[in-house]
Design a protein around this motif. Structure first.
Motif, short mmCIF file in Angstrom:
data_model
loop_
_atom_site.label_atom_id
_atom_site.label_comp_id
_atom_site.label_asym_id
_atom_site.label_seq_id
_atom_site.Cartn_x
_atom_site.Cartn_y
_atom_site.Cartn_z
N MET A 86 -13.95 -7.78 23.07
CA MET A 86 -12.67 -6.88 22.65
C MET A 86 -12.87 -6.26 22.10
N LEU A 87 -12.80 -4.86 22.44
CA LEU A 87 -11.73 -3.15 22.06
C LEU A 87 -11.46 -3.05 20.80
N VAL A 88 -11.82 -2.27 19.97
CA VAL A 88 -10.34 -2.62 18.18
C VAL A 88 -10.72 -0.77 18.11
N PRO A 89 -9.97 -0.16 18.54
CA PRO A 89 -10.12 1.12 17.93
C PRO A 89 -9.85 1.06 16.02
N GLY A 90 -10.38 2.36 15.87
CA GLY A 90 -10.27 2.08 14.10
C GLY A 90 -8.55 2.59 14.06
N TYR A 91 -8.28 2.55 12.38
CA TYR A 91 -6.97 2.92 12.56
C TYR A 91 -6.33 4.14 12.52
N THR A 92 -7.25 5.09 12.03
CA THR A 92 -6.74 6.57 12.59
C THR A 92 -6.74 6.81 13.77
N LEU A 131 1.62 -3.66 15.42
CA LEU A 131 2.51 -3.08 15.22
C LEU A 131 1.92 -2.71 13.41
N ALA A 132 0.81 -3.63 13.02
CA ALA A 132 0.72 -2.61 11.20
C ALA A 132 0.14 -1.85 11.54
N GLN A 133 -0.65 -0.76 12.76
CA GLN A 133 -0.22 0.86 12.43
C GLN A 133 1.04 0.93 12.95
N HIS A 173 -2.24 -0.60 5.72
CA HIS A 173 -3.53 -0.20 5.76
C HIS A 173 -3.68 -2.35 5.72
N VAL A 174 -3.01 -3.03 4.46
CA VAL A 174 -3.21 -4.41 4.56
C VAL A 174 -3.59 -5.00 5.10
N THR A 175 -2.58 -5.18 5.93
CA THR A 175 -2.58 -6.24 7.39
C THR A 175 -2.82 -5.96 8.37
N TYR A 176 -3.62 -4.72 8.67
CA TYR A 176 -4.76 -4.28 9.28
C TYR A 176 -5.79 -4.52 9.76
N CYS A 177 -6.19 -4.59 7.67
CA CYS A 177 -7.32 -4.98 7.35
C CYS A 177 -7.70 -6.04 7.36
N ARG A 178 -6.60 -7.17 6.76
CA ARG A 178 -6.74 -8.74 7.24
C ARG A 178 -6.90 -8.98 8.70
N THR A 179 -6.34 -8.58 9.64
CA THR A 179 -6.63 -9.07 11.12
C THR A 179 -7.89 -8.63 11.24
N ALA A 237 -13.13 -3.81 9.16
CA ALA A 237 -12.14 -3.87 8.52
C ALA A 237 -12.37 -3.02 7.34
N ALA A 238 -13.71 -2.65 6.49
CA ALA A 238 -13.40 -2.42 5.07
C ALA A 238 -13.66 -0.74 5.67
N GLU A 239 -13.58 -0.45 6.27
CA GLU A 239 -13.15 1.17 6.79
C GLU A 239 -12.42 1.47 6.70
N CYS A 240 -11.52 0.35 6.91
CA CYS A 240 -10.20 1.15 7.44
C CYS A 240 -9.16 0.71 5.54
N ALA A 241 -9.93 0.81 4.91
CA ALA A 241 -9.26 -0.12 3.52
C ALA A 241 -10.58 0.58 2.27
N PRO A 242 -9.82 2.25 2.45
CA PRO A 242 -10.74 3.29 1.98
C PRO A 242 -10.38 2.49 -0.22
N ALA A 243 -9.30 2.62 -0.29
CA ALA A 243 -8.17 2.17 -1.26
C ALA A 243 -8.08 1.53 -1.78
N ALA A 244 -9.05 -0.14 -0.92
CA ALA A 244 -7.62 -1.47 -1.39
C ALA A 244 -8.18 -1.71 -2.85
N GLY A 245 -7.44 -2.58 -3.55
CA GLY A 245 -8.18 -3.42 -4.50
C GLY A 245 -8.88 -3.94 -4.76
#
Length: 456
Positions: free
Chosen positions: A130-136, A246-248, A253-259, A283-291
């Protein structure tokens, strides 16, 4: 009748470095994941190479066998079989939904809430490519999505509808832990189909629409998580793909990373180490400002992915980052996708087991159980099933029997396919130690539980 040799299939076999027997065995193995008992051999492949097309239900299985070998999607057209009819049982997810943004999700939840269709859905194939593009890269479709769903609608939603979706997501997560996915997922699918989907197609302010998309993505992610834990891996993957879309759109960003993290866990459970690491890193790359808690949640999965590809240095480095981040987190822990010290020690156990340290993995799992909240029945069930299996593997039979007893305490109260899987392991294990008195007592209880489950 003259047939045209299938040179496309021959080319794929060359790329995969497979002969006829190897392809036949791979197709038979992949078919079992979809509930198909296939018995192909070298002569079957010879027929395909001469131009005979396999039946439509089998073509996605052949495509997926190649995809798992080659690490990329393979279509029926590429394999020389022509287009494959799209059915719920054979539908494969290759990325977030295209075309009508909601059409795929509408079909999915309507099928999932229909008991007559649910078995077919559960047999869908998991796509290892399965191919998953980056969030941006998914990019800024919110305005167009809102314009699409507002056209001709008279219903209008506000923040109260958004809060209803979020509240139901928390309730369903609680029911999942209390009663198991067998009860919780049909409720989730029905709520999605009957309530959430109409609201996604309703009018509303831009901020409300964005909030509704984000809330829906969280519930779809949870539904996919439940499908995954019910061993309906193809179905879970489809839900995860819809949750990403849906998340994008909701800029969540949070649900996108969780997924993506959930997809990494799914790949890890199925033995696809490189893919598990790829999803975890994405997932980590999509959350640069994560808590700190979300950072720990993501780094722990990266550690497991690294261990699965036998990168010990990276695995332990990620575990260290996980521990540091979790130590900085506040006391809040949400119902969906939360991360606590029990989850951290579970990740430590998973890393050590993947790296071959069986005793260390057992000690870490025991520590995970010690710090696990008392109300986490679903998590405790799974952890005890894993722990007991590893204790048995190490030869600590009496300790394993005690852990299996704790597992059965929860198993009798839950409807969960993951629990059924552990129960099957338990029943098989009992036959290897027939002379142990504690094992015999455990066997008597297992037989009684089996009778109760059969009568339920």
């Amino acid at each position: 009748m003259t047939r045209t040799p299938n040179r496309q299939l021959a080319s794929l076999m060359g790329e995969a470095r497979w002969g006829n027997d190897q392809l036949a065995r791979a197709v038979n193995r992949t078919g079992r994941d979809a509930g198909l008992e296939l018995t192909y051999d070298h002569s079957s492949v010879s027929h395909w190479l001469r131009g005979v097309r396999p039946r439509p239900a089998v073509r996605p299985v052949i495509n997926e066998a190649f995809a798992r070998r080659l690490g990329r999607p393979v279509t029926s057209q590429e394999a020389g079989f022509g287009p494959t009819p799209k059915t719920a049982g054979s539908r494969l997810t290759t990325g977030p939904a295209d075309g009508n943004r909601l059409e795929g999700l509408v079909d999915l939840v309507r099928d999932d809430m229909d008991p007559s269709r649910r078995t077919m859905l559960a047999a869908g194939l998991y796509s290892a490519a399965m191919l998953v593009p980056g969030y941006t890269e998914l990019g800024h479709r919110l305005d167009g999505a809102q314009q699409e769903v507002r056209a001709g609608r008279t219903v209008r939603i506000g923040e109260s509808e958004v809060e209803t979706v979020r509240a139901m997501t928390e309730r369903i997560a609680a029911i999942l832990d209390e009663l198991g996915g067998g009860h919780a997922r049909p409720m989730s699918a029905a709520f999605l189909a009957n309530t959430v989907m109409p609201w996604l197609s309703a009018d509303g302010s831009p901020s409300t629409k964005k909030s509704m998309l984000a809330a829906a993505s969280d519930l779809v992610y949870l539904t996919g998580w439940m499908a995954m834990y019910e061993r309906a891996h193809g179905l879970g993957q489809q839900y995860f793909g819809e949750a990403l879309s849906l998340a994008q759109d909701g800029q969540d960003h949070v649900t996108y990373c969780r997924t993506l993290r959930g997809m990494s866990l799914q790949a890890a459970n199925l033995g696809y180490g490189p893919r598990a690491l790829e999803y975890a890193d994405a997932a980590a790359e999509c959350a640069p400002a994560a808590g700190p808690r979300l950072t720990a949640f993501l780094r722990g999965q990266q550690a497991h992915g690294a261990a699965l590809v036998h990168d010990q240095r990276l695995a332990f480095s990620r575990l260290n980052e996980t521990e540091i981040a979790l130590g900085k987190a506040d006391g809040r822990n949400d119902a969906v996708g939360g991360y606590d010290w029990a989850a951290y020690h579970f990740h430590v156990s998973s890393v050590l087991y993947a790296l071959g340290d069986l005793p260390g993995s057992i000690r870490a799992m025991i520590q995970s159980n010690r710090v696990r909240p008392a109300n986490e029945r679903q998590g405790r069930l799974h952890a005890n099933g894993v722990l007991a299996s590893r204790q048995w593997e190490l030869g600590h039979i009496e300790a394993a029997a005690g852990t299996w007893g704790e597992f059965l305490d929860d198993y009798t109260a839950l409807s969960t396919s993951r629990g059924d899987e552990h129960f099957d392991v338990l029943r098989r294990s009992l036959t290897s130690q027939p002379g142990n008195r504690q094992v015999r007592r455990l066997g008597e209880r297992v037989r009684e539980v089996a009778r109760q489950k059969a009568a339920a």
